[in-house]
Design a protein around this motif. Structure first.
Motif, PDB file in Angstrom:
ATOM      1  N   LYS A   1       6.207  -2.070   3.267  1.00 57.35           N
ATOM      2  CA  LYS A   1       6.389  -1.010   4.269  1.00 57.35           C
ATOM      3  C   LYS A   1       5.046  -0.566   4.825  1.00 57.35           C
ATOM      4  CE  LYS A   1      10.251   1.779   2.571  1.00 57.35           C
ATOM      5  NZ  LYS A   1      10.626   3.158   2.229  1.00 57.35           N
ATOM      6  N   LYS A   2       4.063  -0.380   3.918  1.00 56.05           N
ATOM      7  CA  LYS A   2       2.744   0.102   4.348  1.00 56.05           C
ATOM      8  C   LYS A   2       2.064  -0.923   5.260  1.00 56.05           C
ATOM      9  CE  LYS A   2       1.980   2.777   0.111  1.00 56.05           C
ATOM     10  NZ  LYS A   2       1.095   3.008  -1.053  1.00 56.05           N
ATOM     11  N   ALA A   3       2.127  -2.196   4.864  1.00 58.91           N
ATOM     12  CA  ALA A   3       1.471  -3.230   5.681  1.00 58.91           C
ATOM     13  C   ALA A   3       2.177  -3.385   7.029  1.00 58.91           C
ATOM     14  CB  ALA A   3       1.455  -4.565   4.930  1.00 58.91           C
TER      15      ALA A   3
ATOM     16  N   ALA B   1      -0.877  -1.940   0.016  1.00 59.98           N
ATOM     17  CA  ALA B   1      -0.652  -2.040  -1.434  1.00 59.98           C
ATOM     18  C   ALA B   1       0.025  -0.789  -1.961  1.00 59.98           C
ATOM     19  CB  ALA B   1      -1.984  -2.250  -2.155  1.00 59.98           C
ATOM     20  N   ASP B   2       0.666  -0.943  -3.099  1.00 57.00           N
ATOM     21  CA  ASP B   2       1.250   0.222  -3.758  1.00 57.00           C
ATOM     22  C   ASP B   2       1.144   0.055  -5.274  1.00 57.00           C
ATOM     23  OD1 ASP B   2       2.891   2.758  -3.142  1.00 57.00           O
ATOM     24  OD2 ASP B   2       3.852   1.853  -4.890  1.00 57.00           O
ATOM     25  N   THR B   3       0.673   1.101  -5.926  1.00 56.67           N
ATOM     26  CA  THR B   3       0.491   1.063  -7.385  1.00 56.67           C
ATOM     27  C   THR B   3       1.438   2.053  -8.052  1.00 56.67           C
ATOM     28  OG1 THR B   3      -1.843   0.497  -7.093  1.00 56.67           O
ATOM     29  CG2 THR B   3      -1.216   1.402  -9.241  1.00 56.67           C
ATOM     30  N   ILE B   4       2.144   1.566  -9.066  1.00 57.41           N
ATOM     31  CA  ILE B   4       3.016   2.461  -9.852  1.00 57.41           C
ATOM     32  C   ILE B   4       2.783   2.197 -11.337  1.00 57.41           C
ATOM     33  CG2 ILE B   4       4.874   2.812  -8.159  1.00 57.41           C
ATOM     34  CD1 ILE B   4       6.430   0.568  -9.510  1.00 57.41           C
TER      35      ILE B   4
ATOM     36  N   GLY C   1       4.997   7.661 -10.207  1.00 52.86           N
ATOM     37  CA  GLY C   1       4.122   7.565  -9.034  1.00 52.86           C
ATOM     38  C   GLY C   1       3.033   8.611  -9.142  1.00 52.86           C
ATOM     39  N   LYS C   2       2.617   9.170  -7.997  1.00 51.64           N
ATOM     40  CA  LYS C   2       1.608  10.229  -8.036  1.00 51.64           C
ATOM     41  C   LYS C   2       2.310  11.538  -8.385  1.00 51.64           C
ATOM     42  CE  LYS C   2       0.588   8.738  -4.035  1.00 51.64           C
ATOM     43  NZ  LYS C   2       0.146   8.509  -2.672  1.00 51.64           N
ATOM     44  N   PRO C   3       1.766  12.338  -9.311  1.00 45.79           N
ATOM     45  CA  PRO C   3       2.454  13.570  -9.706  1.00 45.79           C
ATOM     46  C   PRO C   3       2.478  14.578  -8.574  1.00 45.79           C
ATOM     47  CG  PRO C   3       0.261  13.475 -10.679  1.00 45.79           C
ATOM     48  CD  PRO C   3       0.472  12.157  -9.987  1.00 45.79           C
TER      49      PRO C   3
HETATM   50  C1  LIG Z   1      -3.259   4.000 -12.609  1.00 46.68           C
HETATM   51  C2  LIG Z   1      -4.296   4.329 -11.578  1.00 46.68           C
HETATM   52  C3  LIG Z   1      -3.965   4.576 -10.268  1.00 46.68           C
HETATM   53  N1  LIG Z   1      -4.922   4.878  -9.346  1.00 46.68           N
HETATM   54  C4  LIG Z   1      -4.586   5.152  -7.938  1.00 46.68           C
HETATM   55  C5  LIG Z   1      -4.528   3.909  -7.026  1.00 46.68           C
HETATM   56  C6  LIG Z   1      -3.778   4.419  -5.831  1.00 46.68           C
HETATM   57  O1  LIG Z   1      -4.726   4.965  -4.899  1.00 46.68           O
HETATM   58  C7  LIG Z   1      -2.913   5.553  -6.399  1.00 46.68           C
HETATM   59  C8  LIG Z   1      -1.458   5.197  -6.332  1.00 46.68           C
HETATM   60  O2  LIG Z   1      -0.933   5.610  -5.101  1.00 46.68           O
HETATM   61  P1  LIG Z   1      -0.513   4.626  -3.934  1.00 46.68           P
HETATM   62  O3  LIG Z   1       0.688   5.232  -3.294  1.00 46.68           O
HETATM   63  O4  LIG Z   1      -0.427   3.217  -4.423  1.00 46.68           O
HETATM   64  O5  LIG Z   1      -1.748   4.665  -2.936  1.00 46.68           O
HETATM   65  P2  LIG Z   1      -2.371   5.885  -2.143  1.00 46.68           P
HETATM   66  O6  LIG Z   1      -1.325   6.926  -1.823  1.00 46.68           O
HETATM   67  O7  LIG Z   1      -3.594   6.363  -2.888  1.00 46.68           O
HETATM   68  O8  LIG Z   1      -2.887   5.187  -0.818  1.00 46.68           O
HETATM   69  P3  LIG Z   1      -2.006   4.428   0.337  1.00 46.68           P
HETATM   70  O9  LIG Z   1      -0.540   4.704   0.069  1.00 46.68           O
HETATM   71  O10 LIG Z   1      -2.473   5.006   1.636  1.00 46.68           O
HETATM   72  O11 LIG Z   1      -2.364   2.979   0.188  1.00 46.68           O
HETATM   73  O12 LIG Z   1      -3.300   5.719  -7.777  1.00 46.68           O
HETATM   74  C9  LIG Z   1      -6.263   4.955  -9.696  1.00 46.68           C
HETATM   75  O13 LIG Z   1      -7.126   5.233  -8.863  1.00 46.68           O
HETATM   76  N2  LIG Z   1      -6.605   4.677 -10.995  1.00 46.68           N
HETATM   77  C10 LIG Z   1      -5.705   4.377 -11.966  1.00 46.68           C
HETATM   78  O14 LIG Z   1      -6.094   4.165 -13.141  1.00 46.68           O
END
Ligand SMILES: Cc1cn([C@H]2C[C@H](O)[C@@H](COP(=O)(O)OP(=O)(O)OP(=O)(O)O)O2)c(=O)[nH]c1=O
Length: 207
Positions: free
Chosen positions: A61-63, A78-81, A90-92
């Motif tokens: 979706k982001k790309a 990219a997306d990290t969970i 996800g992010k708190p």
């Molecule tokens: C687990 C972990 C996550 N993270 C970060 C990476 C990602 O920036 C964030 C996960 O949220 P994402 O939604 O993946 O990314 P984002 O909101 O920061 O940026 P965007 O959606 O615009 O690409 O958590 C760290 O910096 N260190 C860590 O150890």
């Protein structure tokens, strides 16, 4: 004298569709030149999606949100969970959720999944991968958890911690890609761009 071989973009323009300073830093470290255009894609997943599907879907979706308006560019999203007991972290949203997340992760092993998507609309390229890393936290006392929360670091990070920051003290061991935890699996991203001829390696001395 040691020769370092950096990566260099060819004439193909590259966009990082991410607001994450960590992702920019990782790409810069690899020697890539790129532009940042933040994607306004909505970051929700269908309730029945698996963690892998979710990371893949959100990175797509982001790309796509940026690629559609930049059809002649390579666009990376990219997306990290964080995943524990099948639950996606996800992010708190605030202090309470961050506390719950860190408490849940203490003394246990969890998975960090990063989905990355690379699109080039004009060339018809649409590539998505999800890379997984296992992270084991030390046991945490309530005082340690409160102290970490008080640093303010957890709030914009998946799983409420940053392995690359103060949160490094939480991590006993990892198995798999470190950069994947920070937000982008650099090895796999570079591999894909090399295969597409988007980047090349040049020789020379670099600091
Ligand atoms: C687990 C972990 C996550 N993270 C970060 C990476 C990602 O920036 C964030 C996960 O949220 P994402 O939604 O993946 O990314 P984002 O909101 O920061 O940026 P965007 O959606 O615009 O690409 O958590 C760290 O910096 N260190 C860590 O150890």
């Amino acid at each position: 004298m040691e020769t370092v071989i950096p990566h260099k973009c060819t004439n193909e323009p590259l966009i990082l569709a991410s607001a994450s300073p960590r992702r920019s830093y990782l790409l810069e470290q690899a020697g890539l030149e790129f532009q940042v255009i933040v994607s306004d894609a909505d970051e929700t997943c269908p309730a029945d999606a698996s963690p892998r599907e979710c990371a893949a879907m959100l990175s797509e979706k982001k790309a796509l949100a940026v690629a559609e308006s930049h059809p002649a560019h390579w666009v990376l999203g990219a997306d990290t969970i964080v995943v524990t007991d099948g639950r996606i972290l996800g992010k708190p949203s605030g202090m309470e959720e961050a506390r719950d997340m860190i408490t849940m992760l203490g003394g246990r092993t969890h998975q960090v999944l990063t989905g990355f998507s690379i699109f080039h609309v004009d060339k018809g390229v649409r590539h998505t991968e999800v890379i997984s890393t296992q992270v084991t936290f030390k046991s945490l006392s309530p005082d340690e958890i409160e102290w970490y929360l008080s640093t303010g670091e957890p709030f914009d990070k998946a799983g409420a911690y940053a392995i690359q920051g103060i949160g490094t003290f939480l991590v006993k061991s990892i198995s798999g890609s470190y950069t994947n935890v920070v937000g982008l699996p650099v090895c796999e991203v570079i591999e894909f761009f090399m295969a597409q001829g988007v980047i090349i390696r040049t020789s020379g001395n670099h600091g």
